[in-house]
Scaffold this motif. Structure first.
Motif, short mmCIF file in Angstrom:
data_model
loop_
_atom_site.label_atom_id
_atom_site.label_comp_id
_atom_site.label_asym_id
_atom_site.label_seq_id
_atom_site.Cartn_x
_atom_site.Cartn_y
_atom_site.Cartn_z
N UNK A 161 0.76 -1.34 0.00
CA UNK A 161 -0.05 0.06 0.00
C UNK A 161 0.90 1.31 -0.06
N UNK A 162 2.12 1.26 0.11
CA UNK A 162 3.10 2.34 0.12
C UNK A 162 2.94 3.29 -1.17
N UNK A 163 2.51 4.46 -1.05
CA UNK A 163 2.26 5.39 -2.15
C UNK A 163 1.09 4.76 -3.26
N UNK A 164 0.57 3.94 -2.68
CA UNK A 164 -0.78 3.33 -3.48
C UNK A 164 -0.21 1.95 -4.26
N UNK A 165 0.86 1.26 -4.12
CA UNK A 165 1.47 0.34 -4.65
C UNK A 165 1.13 -0.96 -3.97
N UNK A 166 0.83 -2.04 -4.46
CA UNK A 166 0.92 -3.27 -3.79
C UNK A 166 1.61 -4.24 -4.86
N UNK A 167 2.37 -5.12 -4.04
CA UNK A 167 3.19 -6.20 -4.75
C UNK A 167 4.66 -6.03 -4.87
N UNK A 168 5.30 -6.50 -6.07
CA UNK A 168 6.65 -6.29 -6.03
C UNK A 168 7.28 -6.05 -7.60
N UNK A 169 6.49 -6.18 -8.38
CA UNK A 169 7.00 -5.82 -9.66
C UNK A 169 6.72 -4.35 -10.01
N UNK A 170 7.19 -3.54 -9.39
CA UNK A 170 7.26 -2.10 -9.47
C UNK A 170 8.37 -1.47 -9.21
N UNK A 171 8.50 -0.19 -9.48
CA UNK A 171 9.90 0.61 -9.09
C UNK A 171 9.48 1.41 -7.76
N UNK A 172 9.85 0.48 -6.60
CA UNK A 172 9.50 1.69 -5.37
C UNK A 172 10.65 1.21 -4.45
N UNK A 173 11.05 2.23 -3.60
CA UNK A 173 11.87 1.99 -2.50
C UNK A 173 11.74 0.74 -1.69
#
Length: 186
Positions: A161-173
């Motif tokens: 849920x960080x910054x609206x993201x869920x999962x791991x196939x994304x570019x996030x810290x």
């Protein structure tokens, strides 16, 4: 901690070990380490070209479905294999072990008491998976009664849920922050 040596690479620190090889396992093998990886996620399964790259760097590599992300006792099975590997080596033989822990990968809902597939993964189930890993590590340390360099890591972090993201196939810290630990015994 370490770096491959090549002309023009002058930015290592005083304590950096530099080696003349294409990768760390080859560099350690050149100075007498037996190199072993025990993988958990698909990057180690030797079933695809991508799943063959990392295992191909080591003298010995191990992966099987019971080491994978859907097995609740995956790390226990992996440590069993480490025990078999270590048991087959002379005690004085130095060992480089890369242990890729699949337990921190999705799915991890089954690490929560009473967790169900319908509940899905969450920060609480991820924390429960980490507690499972912590309980297993003492056995790994007990097996390493030899000169060794051991890396224990996941392959990525997970967004919940960080910054609206869920999962791991994304570019996030939180995805780039890899759960990792290492130890050296001499």
């Amino acid at each position: 901690m370490f770096a491959g040596r090549f002309p023009g690479s002058e930015t290592t620190g005083d304590g950096t070990w530099t080696f003349d090889a294409a990768d760390l396992p080859a560099g350690l093998a050149a100075v007498g380490y037996h190199t072993v990886c025990v993988g958990g996620v698909g990057f180690f399964n030797m079933r695809t070209p991508l799943g063959s790259v990392l295992p191909g760097l080591f003298a010995e590599s191990h992966w099987e479905p019971s080491f994978g992300v859907t097995e609740p006792d995956s790390l226990g099975h992996q440590i069993d294999r480490v025990g078999e590997v270590v048991g087959g080596l002379p005690t004085e033989r130095r060992l480089f072990l890369l242990l890729n822990v699949a337990s921190l990968h999705q799915p991890n809902w089954f690490y929560l008491d009473g967790g169900t597939r319908e509940d899905g993964d969450s920060p609480a189930s991820h924390a429960a998976a980490l507690r499972y890993v912590d309980r297993k590590l003492a056995r790994l340390f007990d097996l390493m009664r030899r000169p060794c360099f051991v890396i224990v890591c996941s392959d990525h972090g997970t967004a919940y849920g960080e910054d609206g993201h869920t999962g791991h196939r994304i570019g996030h810290e939180v995805v780039w922050t890899v759960p990792y630990g290492e130890f050296v015994l001499s």
